[in-house]
Design an enzyme around this catalytic site. Structure first.
Site, PDB file in Angstrom:
ATOM      1  N   GLU A   1       0.806  -1.219   0.000  1.00  0.00           N
ATOM      2  CA  GLU A   1       0.000   0.000   0.000  1.00  0.00           C
ATOM      3  C   GLU A   1       0.842   1.275   0.000  1.00  0.00           C
ATOM      4  OE1 GLU A   1      -3.430   2.442   0.091  1.00  0.00           O
ATOM      5  OE2 GLU A   1      -3.083   0.355  -0.492  1.00  0.00           O
TER       6      GLU A   1
ATOM      7  N   SER B   1       2.564  -0.868 -23.735  1.00  0.00           N
ATOM      8  CA  SER B   1       1.590  -0.459 -24.742  1.00  0.00           C
ATOM      9  C   SER B   1       1.693   1.038 -24.971  1.00  0.00           C
ATOM     10  CB  SER B   1       0.180  -0.823 -24.281  1.00  0.00           C
ATOM     11  OG  SER B   1      -0.804  -0.249 -25.129  1.00  0.00           O
ATOM     12  N   SER B   2       1.251   1.482 -26.138  1.00  0.00           N
ATOM     13  CA  SER B   2       1.212   2.914 -26.409  1.00  0.00           C
ATOM     14  C   SER B   2       0.107   3.590 -25.614  1.00  0.00           C
ATOM     15  CB  SER B   2       1.012   3.168 -27.908  1.00  0.00           C
ATOM     16  OG  SER B   2      -0.185   2.544 -28.358  1.00  0.00           O
TER      17      SER B   2
END
Length: 517
Positions: free
Chosen positions: A157, A416-417
Site C-alpha cells: 500500500e 503499450s502505447s
C-alpha cells in the site's frame, strides 16, 4: 522574478544581499531544516551526526531552479541544531552565508559532505528538497542481496506514497556502492539518477538513502514511505516471504519457465528456458485490434467534448490540457496536418474546448502514439469503465497463460502505447474478470517510442534482469520486434485475426495463441 542571462545574475545578486539573506523566506527555510533534523533524529535517521537535509528557500516570486539553497552542516548533533547553524547557498552551490564558529568542544563549521550529491538532485531532477538518511532499514535492505544493483518491491500500500507509483506498480530503487568518503559517491549517484529517470531515491549499500522531491513536504512524505517499505521488506525477509511478487508467497518458491517455445512448435525454434520476465503488447497481442479501433477510439472521440466540459476546472484536466497545448504548438511548428491553434487561457471555455476537440479528433484519426493524447484517452476511458459503458476484451487464451505464468513465478509486464492507467483499466475490467493480479507492472510511451531500441533498453534496466535475453517480448508489430531484438530481448510475433501482414522472411518466431508458449 524571471531569470535569463544578465537578469539571472542580477536576480542572484539581489538574493545574495544581506537584506534578503536575513529576510523571512531564508529565515523560515533555516528554521525548517533545524526542525526536520530534530524530527528525523527522533526517527533514527540522522543519529551520530550522520545524514543531512537540504531545502530550497520558499519564495514564490523566484522560479524553483533559481531559489537559494539551505543545507545542514556536517559533523553536528542534528537534534541540537538551530537556524543559525545552516549554510545558505546560491542555486549553483556557491556558499553565500556560513555559520559562526562555536566554542570548544564544538567542531569548526563545515558544510555537509553531501553537498555535491544534493546538487546533483537539484540540477538533474529540479528538486525542491533532498533528504539523506542513515536509517537502519535503508542500510540493512541493501545487504539482503549483496550483488543486487536494485531493490524491487510490489503490491504494498505505501508504494502509493512514491511519486508516479500505484499499489500494483513495481517500485525500483537503484543501489550504488559505498565509498570511504561521501563526496566520492557523486559520480555514481549522478549515473543512477540518469539511468533511472522515474526514481526519486537512490540507496547506498551499507550506508543509507538519498530521497528527493519537488518540495520539502513531498521529499519528507516519500522518505517516510521508503523507510516504511524497506523496514517491511526486511521483516518479510525474516519471515521467508517474497516482497517482489504480487502474491507475496514463500521466498524461492518460483519455478523456472519451462521454455519460451516448446520444441513441438513447427517453425524450427529451439526451446529457451532462461527467461525470467514476459513483456506483452496489447493491441493485436492480448486484445483484438478491432476492440481498440472500433470500441475504445470511437468512445474517446465521441466523449472528448463532454469529458473536457464536465472536468475543465479539475487539476487532472488542467494537466491534460497543458500537455495538449505543448503537443499542438509543436505540431503547428512542424506542419502536422489537422493541428489548429488553441486560444489562450483568457479566451472563453467553449472556444478553448472546441479547438482541443478538433485537435484530439485529428490525433485519434491518425492513430498517433503520443503521451498527451494517450493520457487524455485514459481519463475518458476510466469514466467509461466506471459507468460500465466499457468492458475490456482479451483473447480467450490470455487469462489462462497469465495464470500459468503467475503460478510458475514468471513476472509479466505490459508495454503499450496506451497510458498505464488505460492498461490497468482494460485488464481490471475484462470479460474474464480482473486480470491485474497476474501482472507486475506497466510501461507506456513515457518510457519511449515502441519502435525505438532505447525504449526496450530502458525496460530491461527497470526490470533488473542480468541479461536482456532473459526477457520475452510478444508483439504483433514487426518494427517493435526489431527494436526489442536489437536491445537483446527474446522476441515472438503474435499472429491474430486482423493483424497487419508481416514482411517475407522476417526471421522471427510466430505464435497464434499464448498456449504455444
Amino acid at each position: 522574478m524571471a531569470c535569463g542571462g544578465c537578469s539571472c545574475e542580477a536576480a542572484v545578486g539581489a538574493m545574495a544581499s544581506e537584506a534578503y539573506l536575513e529576510g523571512k523566506p531564508v529565515r523560515e527555510a533555516r528554521e525548517l531544516v533545524a526542525e526536520l533534523c530534530r524530527h528525523f533524529y527522533a526517527q533514527g535517521w540522522v543519529t551520530g551526526t550522520g545524514g543531512s537535509i537540504t531545502v530550497k528557500v520558499n519564495d514564490p516570486a523566484v522560479p524553483l531552479a533559481d531559489r537559494l539553497i539551505v543545507m545542514s552542516p556536517s559533523g553536528v548533533q542534528k537534534e541540537r541544531m538551530v537556524a543559525e547553524d545552516m549554510y545558505v547557498m546560491a542555486p549553483d552551490g556557491k556558499i553565500l552565508s556560513a555559520p559562526v564558529a562555536k566554542p570548544w568542544p564544538n567542531k569548526p563549521p563545515k558544510c555537509t559532505d553531501c553537498a555535491p550529491l544534493f546538487m546533483k538532485a537539484y540540477l538533474m531532477r529540479g528538486a525542491g528538497a533532498v533528504i539523506h538518511s542513515h536509517g537502519m532499514e535503508t542500510c540493512i535492505a541493501t545487504m539482503l542481496d549483496p550483488g543486487a544493483k536494485e531493490f524491487r518491491m510490489t503490491h504494498m500500500e505505501m508504494i502509493k506514497g512514491i511519486k508516479g507509483h500505484g499499489y500494483r506498480d513495481e517500485l525500483v530503487i537503484p543501489i550504488i556502492e559505498n565509498t570511504p568518503y561521501e563526496y566520492e559517491l557523486t559520480d555514481s549517484l549522478s549515473e543512477a539518477i540518469a539511468a533511472y529517470p522515474k526514481a526519486t531515491a537512490v540507496l547506498v549499500r551499507n550506508h543509507g538513502i538519498y530521497v528527493w522531491g519537488d518540495s520539502w513536504i513531498n521529499a519528507k512524505t516519500q522518505a517516510e514511505c521508503y523507510h516504511y517499505l524497506l523496514d517491511a521488506c526486511i521483516k518479510l525477509y525474516q519471515l521467508g516471504i517474497d516482497w517482489t511478487t504480487p502474491e507475496h508467497g514463500p521466498i524461492n518458491s518460483a519455478k523456472r519457465l519451462r521454455s519460451i517455445l516448446s520444441p513441438e512448435i513447427p517453425n524450427g525454434c529451439c526451446a529457451v528456458d532462461s527467461s525470467k520476465c514476459v513483456v506483452l503488447d496489447i493491441e493485436g497481442t492480448t486484445t483484438p485490434i478491432s476492440f481498440v479501433t472500433d470500441v475504445l477510439f470511437p468512445y474517446a472521440r465521441d466523449n472528448v467534448r463532454k469529458h473536457l466540459t464536465s472536468t475543465f476546472d479539475s487539476e487532472e484536466t488542467k494537466e491534460d490540457i497543458k500537455l495538449l497545448r505543448i503537443q499542438i504548438e509543436d505540431d503547428l511548428r512542424n506542419g502536422i496536418a489537422g493541428a489548429v491553434p488553441v486560444p489562450p487561457d483568457e479566451a472563453g471555455k467553449e472556444e478553448i474546448i472546441g479547438s482541443l476537440v478538433a485537435n484530439v479528433e485529428s490525433m485519434i484519426k491518425a492513430d498517433r502514439k503520443i503521451t498527451p493524447l494517450k493520457q487524455l484517452q485514459g481519463h475518458i476511458w476510466r469514466a467509461g469503465f466506471e459507468k460500465k459503458e466499457l468492458q475490456g476484451i482479451v483473447f480467450e487464451d490470455v487469462p489462462v497463460a497469465l495464470k500459468n505464468w503467475h503460478g510458475s513465478g514468471i513476472k509479466v509486464y505490459i508495454y503499450s502505447s496506451g497510458s498505464r492507467e488505460a492498461q490497468r483499466l482494460l485488464f481490471g475490467n475484462t470479460t474474464y474478470g480482473d486480470l491485474r493480479k497476474f501482472l507486475c507492472g506497466y510501461f507506456d510511451t513515457t518510457t519511449g517510442n515502441k519502435k525505438e531500441t532505447k525504449s526496450y533498453f530502458e525496460i530491461s534496466q527497470s526490470l533488473g534482469v542480468d541479461n536482456p535475453s532473459h526477457i520475452l517480448f510478444i508483439t504483433d508489430v514487426f518494427q517493435e520486434a526489431v527494436a526489442a531484438k536489437n536491445a537483446g530481448f527474446e522476441v515472438v510475433i503474435s499472429i491474430r485475426l486482423g493483424n497487419a501482414p508481416l514482411p517475407d522472411n522476417h526471421g522471427f518466431r510466430t505464435i497464434n495463441s499464448f498456449s504455444e508458449i
